[in-house]
Design a protein around this motif. Structure first.
Motif, short mmCIF file in Angstrom:
data_model
loop_
_atom_site.label_atom_id
_atom_site.label_comp_id
_atom_site.label_asym_id
_atom_site.label_seq_id
_atom_site.Cartn_x
_atom_site.Cartn_y
_atom_site.Cartn_z
N ASP A 1 0.91 -1.30 -0.16
CA ASP A 1 -0.09 0.07 0.09
C ASP A 1 0.83 1.40 -0.22
OD1 ASP A 1 -2.36 -1.72 -0.02
OD2 ASP A 1 -2.26 -1.74 2.31
N PHE B 1 -4.59 -10.80 5.99
CA PHE B 1 -3.46 -9.82 6.24
C PHE B 1 -3.24 -9.56 7.63
CE2 PHE B 1 -6.32 -7.80 2.76
CZ PHE B 1 -5.38 -8.14 1.80
N MET C 1 -1.54 -6.92 9.74
CA MET C 1 -0.72 -5.61 9.52
C MET C 1 -0.96 -4.89 10.86
SD MET C 1 -2.16 -5.02 5.44
CE MET C 1 -0.73 -3.91 5.19
N TRP D 1 -4.30 -0.90 7.63
CA TRP D 1 -4.36 -0.97 6.29
C TRP D 1 -4.02 0.18 5.47
CZ3 TRP D 1 -9.30 -4.29 4.62
CH2 TRP D 1 -9.32 -5.82 5.11
N ALA D 2 -4.34 0.30 4.18
CA ALA D 2 -3.68 1.45 3.51
C ALA D 2 -4.06 2.73 3.86
CB ALA D 2 -4.10 0.98 1.91
N ILE E 1 -12.82 1.78 3.43
CA ILE E 1 -11.36 1.98 3.97
C ILE E 1 -10.61 2.88 2.74
CG2 ILE E 1 -11.45 -0.55 4.74
CD1 ILE E 1 -10.36 -1.54 1.99
N ASP E 2 -9.38 2.69 2.76
CA ASP E 2 -8.50 3.32 1.97
C ASP E 2 -8.51 4.60 1.52
OD1 ASP E 2 -7.48 0.70 1.62
OD2 ASP E 2 -7.72 0.50 -0.47
N GLU F 1 -11.29 -0.22 -4.88
CA GLU F 1 -10.58 0.43 -3.73
C GLU F 1 -9.72 1.31 -4.26
OE1 GLU F 1 -9.65 -2.83 -1.25
OE2 GLU F 1 -8.03 -3.70 -2.42
N ALA F 2 -8.90 1.86 -3.11
CA ALA F 2 -7.59 2.59 -3.29
C ALA F 2 -7.61 3.64 -4.02
CB ALA F 2 -6.35 1.55 -3.83
N THR G 1 -4.01 -8.00 -4.87
CA THR G 1 -4.47 -6.70 -4.68
C THR G 1 -3.17 -6.09 -5.39
OG1 THR G 1 -3.20 -6.13 -2.72
CG2 THR G 1 -5.85 -6.78 -2.39
N ASN G 2 -3.58 -4.78 -5.67
CA ASN G 2 -2.60 -3.86 -6.15
C ASN G 2 -2.94 -2.38 -5.57
OD1 ASN G 2 -0.36 -2.39 -7.15
ND2 ASN G 2 -0.70 -3.40 -9.23
N HIS G 3 -2.21 -1.31 -5.50
CA HIS G 3 -2.53 -0.18 -4.81
C HIS G 3 -1.74 1.01 -5.43
CE1 HIS G 3 -4.36 1.54 -1.13
NE2 HIS G 3 -3.55 2.67 -1.53
N HIS H 1 2.04 -2.12 -5.75
CA HIS H 1 2.85 -3.40 -5.04
C HIS H 1 2.53 -4.56 -5.72
CE1 HIS H 1 -1.13 -3.72 -2.10
NE2 HIS H 1 -1.17 -4.66 -3.12
N ARG I 1 3.46 -8.74 0.57
CA ARG I 1 3.51 -7.83 -0.57
C ARG I 1 4.85 -7.08 -0.79
NH1 ARG I 1 -2.34 -5.60 0.17
NH2 ARG I 1 -1.55 -5.73 2.50
O1 FUB Z 1 -3.48 -3.96 2.80
C1 FUB Z 1 -4.84 -4.26 2.82
C2 FUB Z 1 -5.93 -3.72 1.83
O2 FUB Z 1 -5.26 -4.45 0.94
C3 FUB Z 1 -5.56 -2.40 1.40
O3 FUB Z 1 -6.33 -1.55 2.45
C4 FUB Z 1 -6.02 -2.49 0.21
O4 FUB Z 1 -6.04 -1.29 -0.62
C5 FUB Z 1 -5.53 -3.79 -0.37
O5 FUB Z 1 -4.00 -3.55 -0.90
#
Ligand code: FUB
Length: 310
Positions: free
Chosen positions: A32, A56, A58, A92-93, A145-146, A207-208, A258-260, A275, A287
């Motif tokens: 992210d 995840f 995180m 998260w991101a 999110i994001d 997202e993102a 995922t990608n961001h 990522h 990632r």
């Molecule tokens: O890293 C956790 C989640 O995965 C993020 O919030 C999203 O954007 C995706 O990358």
């Protein structure tokens, strides 16, 4: 032994400097990316994937910086779940933005009281922190999110976020409160492309969001159509739309589902951060953040950008 000792000695003298190709960080898993240009350096804010399990893991965010996009300094983890007493999990991101010498780091986390994703704000007088909780509670909470912040030329700041919807709110000048209510950006296929096979989500937007302005045009770059995601973008004449879908930037590639995206201009070049799962053991939950230099087309559109490592 002497050789090893001298290497250890050099590492001890310069513990925070790493020279990287892609992925940028090669000793831990990062995700992210959110780059910020400030005073001749790029500050790169990331998440930290802590294991390769089936979800995840995180708990903290990390900061890296570079003056040349080659040598990166590790600033450690100046913000974590522990920064937010009301947060329980899911660091998260996020996205960091500077205003009047203060740095605001918007992040989604799970609210321990409600169990829903909420957005908090870390604040610091340095791009590398330490960051403290600006509010002691979420800035906004709707289970999505994001967050991504943007300050228009007028000085009006916006916060965008969302999955499965796309929201924005007008931030006040203090950057830690807002005026009006969160507003949904209409997810039309003209604005965000057409997804197939999922009637409940007709557009590509997943997202993102990453919103910025260039040559009078507003760009919204986002992760599209999970899973796996690709990166696409839309443009608009203003910060709240109406958005027009412009196509794919980075196709589905690599080992992360995922990608961001994150885009900056720095010292005369444009850079696209993303990522993937490029490190050994890499996957959707382990990632790595990477970057590609690119050039806008003459009409302002963004070319296709491929991962150099995946
Ligand atoms: O890293 C956790 C989640 O995965 C993020 O919030 C999203 O954007 C995706 O990358």
């Amino acid at each position: 032994i002497a050789w090893i000792a001298s290497v250890v000695c050099v590492l001890a003298l310069f513990p925070a400097v790493a020279k990287a190709d892609n992925p940028i960080v090669q000793h831990i898993y990062t995700a992210d990316p959110a780059p910020l240009v400030h005073n001749g350096r790029v500050y790169l804010y990331t998440g930290h994937d802590e294991d390769g399990s089936t979800n995840f893991t995180m708990r903290e965010w990390r900061v890296w910086s570079s003056a040349d996009m080659v040598n990166w300094t590790d600033h450690g983890s100046p913000m974590s779940l522990a920064t937010f007493s009301w947060a329980s999990s899911n660091a998260w991101a996020g996205h960091t933005i500077a205003r009047n010498g203060t740095f605001y780091w918007y992040v989604p986390v799970t609210n321990r009281t409600t169990g829903r994703m909420a957005i908090g704000v870390g604040v610091s007088d340095s791009p590398t922190g330490p960051f403290r909780d600006a509010l002691g509670r979420p800035l906004v909470e709707n289970g999505e999110i994001d967050p991504a912040a943007f300050i228009d030329d007028t000085g009006q700041a916006y916060l965008y976020w969302g999955n499965p919807n796309l929201w924005y709110v007008r931030l006040n000048a203090d950057m830690i409160s807002f005026s009006g209510s969160p507003t949904q950006i209409p997810l039309t296929t003209a604005g965000f492309g057409t997804r197939t096979g999922n009637p409940s989500r007709p557009t590509l937007y997943e997202e993102a969001p990453w919103v910025y302005k260039r040559n009078g045009l507003y760009y919204n770059v986002f992760a599209a159509e999970c899973c796996s995601e690709f990166i696409a973008y839309s443009t608009a004449p203003g910060p709240t739309g109406p958005w027009t879908y412009r196509g794919t930037i980075m196709p589905r590639q690599g080992r992360s589902f995922t990608n961001h995206p994150g885009i900056i201009d720095f010292k005369g070049s444009s850079y696209f951060f993303y990522h993937n799962g490029a490190l050994p053991g890499g996957s959707g939950f382990t990632r790595s953040v990477a970057v590609e230099r690119f050039t806008y087309n003459a009409n302002g559109t963004i070319p296709t950008i491929n991962m150099t490592t995946a």
